[in-house]
Design a protein around this motif. Structure first.
Motif, PDB file in Angstrom:
ATOM      1  N   ARG A   7      37.868  -6.838 -59.173  1.00  0.00           N
ATOM      2  CA  ARG A   7      38.070  -7.748 -58.048  1.00  0.00           C
ATOM      3  C   ARG A   7      37.027  -8.847 -58.159  1.00  0.00           C
ATOM      4  O   ARG A   7      35.821  -8.570 -58.247  1.00  0.00           O
ATOM      5  CB  ARG A   7      37.917  -7.011 -56.721  1.00  0.00           C
ATOM      6  CG  ARG A   7      38.150  -7.917 -55.534  1.00  0.00           C
ATOM      7  CD  ARG A   7      38.093  -7.180 -54.229  1.00  0.00           C
ATOM      8  NE  ARG A   7      38.349  -8.102 -53.137  1.00  0.00           N
ATOM      9  CZ  ARG A   7      37.888  -7.937 -51.922  1.00  0.00           C
ATOM     10  NH1 ARG A   7      37.191  -6.864 -51.608  1.00  0.00           N
ATOM     11  NH2 ARG A   7      38.148  -8.838 -50.996  1.00  0.00           N
ATOM     12  N   TRP A  58      54.647 -13.025 -52.144  1.00  0.00           N
ATOM     13  CA  TRP A  58      53.671 -11.936 -52.025  1.00  0.00           C
ATOM     14  C   TRP A  58      53.014 -11.932 -50.647  1.00  0.00           C
ATOM     15  O   TRP A  58      52.785 -10.886 -50.059  1.00  0.00           O
ATOM     16  CB  TRP A  58      52.608 -12.084 -53.128  1.00  0.00           C
ATOM     17  CG  TRP A  58      51.531 -11.072 -53.059  1.00  0.00           C
ATOM     18  CD1 TRP A  58      51.553  -9.798 -53.559  1.00  0.00           C
ATOM     19  CD2 TRP A  58      50.257 -11.224 -52.441  1.00  0.00           C
ATOM     20  NE1 TRP A  58      50.363  -9.158 -53.295  1.00  0.00           N
ATOM     21  CE2 TRP A  58      49.552 -10.025 -52.608  1.00  0.00           C
ATOM     22  CE3 TRP A  58      49.636 -12.271 -51.764  1.00  0.00           C
ATOM     23  CZ2 TRP A  58      48.266  -9.836 -52.117  1.00  0.00           C
ATOM     24  CZ3 TRP A  58      48.356 -12.079 -51.280  1.00  0.00           C
ATOM     25  CH2 TRP A  58      47.696 -10.878 -51.460  1.00  0.00           C
ATOM     26  N   CYS A 103      41.288 -10.773 -59.813  1.00  0.00           N
ATOM     27  CA  CYS A 103      41.663 -11.700 -58.755  1.00  0.00           C
ATOM     28  C   CYS A 103      40.963 -11.266 -57.468  1.00  0.00           C
ATOM     29  O   CYS A 103      40.120 -10.387 -57.485  1.00  0.00           O
ATOM     30  CB  CYS A 103      43.177 -11.775 -58.603  1.00  0.00           C
ATOM     31  SG  CYS A 103      43.868 -10.373 -57.753  1.00  0.00           S
ATOM     32  N   CYS A 105      42.278  -9.938 -54.588  1.00  0.00           N
ATOM     33  CA  CYS A 105      42.900  -8.896 -53.754  1.00  0.00           C
ATOM     34  C   CYS A 105      42.015  -7.657 -53.615  1.00  0.00           C
ATOM     35  O   CYS A 105      41.408  -7.206 -54.589  1.00  0.00           O
ATOM     36  CB  CYS A 105      44.239  -8.466 -54.340  1.00  0.00           C
ATOM     37  SG  CYS A 105      45.449  -9.781 -54.434  1.00  0.00           S
ATOM     38  N   GLU A 108      44.205  -3.175 -55.542  1.00  0.00           N
ATOM     39  CA  GLU A 108      44.800  -3.418 -56.854  1.00  0.00           C
ATOM     40  C   GLU A 108      46.236  -2.913 -56.937  1.00  0.00           C
ATOM     41  O   GLU A 108      47.056  -3.472 -57.653  1.00  0.00           O
ATOM     42  CB  GLU A 108      43.971  -2.754 -57.967  1.00  0.00           C
ATOM     43  CG  GLU A 108      44.528  -3.036 -59.339  1.00  0.00           C
ATOM     44  CD  GLU A 108      43.774  -2.370 -60.466  1.00  0.00           C
ATOM     45  OE1 GLU A 108      44.440  -1.984 -61.450  1.00  0.00           O
ATOM     46  OE2 GLU A 108      42.543  -2.229 -60.382  1.00  0.00           O
ATOM     47  N   CYS A 111      48.640  -5.744 -56.170  1.00  0.00           N
ATOM     48  CA  CYS A 111      48.086  -6.973 -56.713  1.00  0.00           C
ATOM     49  C   CYS A 111      48.629  -7.186 -58.119  1.00  0.00           C
ATOM     50  O   CYS A 111      48.871  -6.216 -58.843  1.00  0.00           O
ATOM     51  CB  CYS A 111      46.557  -6.852 -56.737  1.00  0.00           C
ATOM     52  SG  CYS A 111      45.732  -8.175 -57.597  1.00  0.00           S
TER      53      CYS A 111
END
Length: 128
Positions: A7, A58, A103, A105, A108, A111
């Protein structure tokens, strides 16, 4: 050597290697010169992020059916030549050096980086 799936914005791990941001947009309110210092990323790689249209889907996703549709569409985007070649490159590099991709989010499992993990594994990447 391996690729860690992380992350962005979290503490770096020893030996993590180069951190790649697979996000569509840079972090808000953070000067470009501070992206690496604040543990976001060393290199921005938006070609491995969902398209803007897919990100909009999303954001309103609420159930398993929508998640499956998202992953199917994201996998299709990652089959495009440019993205597929980048995934091949990262898989090959994972046998030579440590890398981290990620990323923003929190979860996971919902994501795109979970899909990237699967796509890299299918290409024989060494994953942490």
């Amino acid at each position: 050597m391996a690729i860690a799936i992380i992350r962005l914005g979290t503490e770096r791990h020893d030996g993590e290697g180069l951190r790649l941001g697979t996000v569509r947009r840079p972090p808000r309110g953070v000067p470009k010169r501070e992206y690496a210092i604040r543990n976001y990323y060393d290199v921005w790689l938006p070609a491995l992020a969902p398209s803007q249209a897919l990100l909009q889907e999303w954001k309103v996703m609420q159930d398993e059916r929508q998640w499956k549709a998202f992953t199917r569409k994201f996998r299709a985007e990652m089959r495009e030549p440019h993205a597929a070649k980048l995934l091949d490159l990262l898989a090959a590099l994972s046998h030579q050096t440590n890398l981290a991709i990620g990323c923003y989010c929190k979860d996971e499992s919902r994501c795109h980086r979970s899909v990237l993990r699967e796509l890299l594994a299918a290409r024989g990447a060494s994953l942490a």
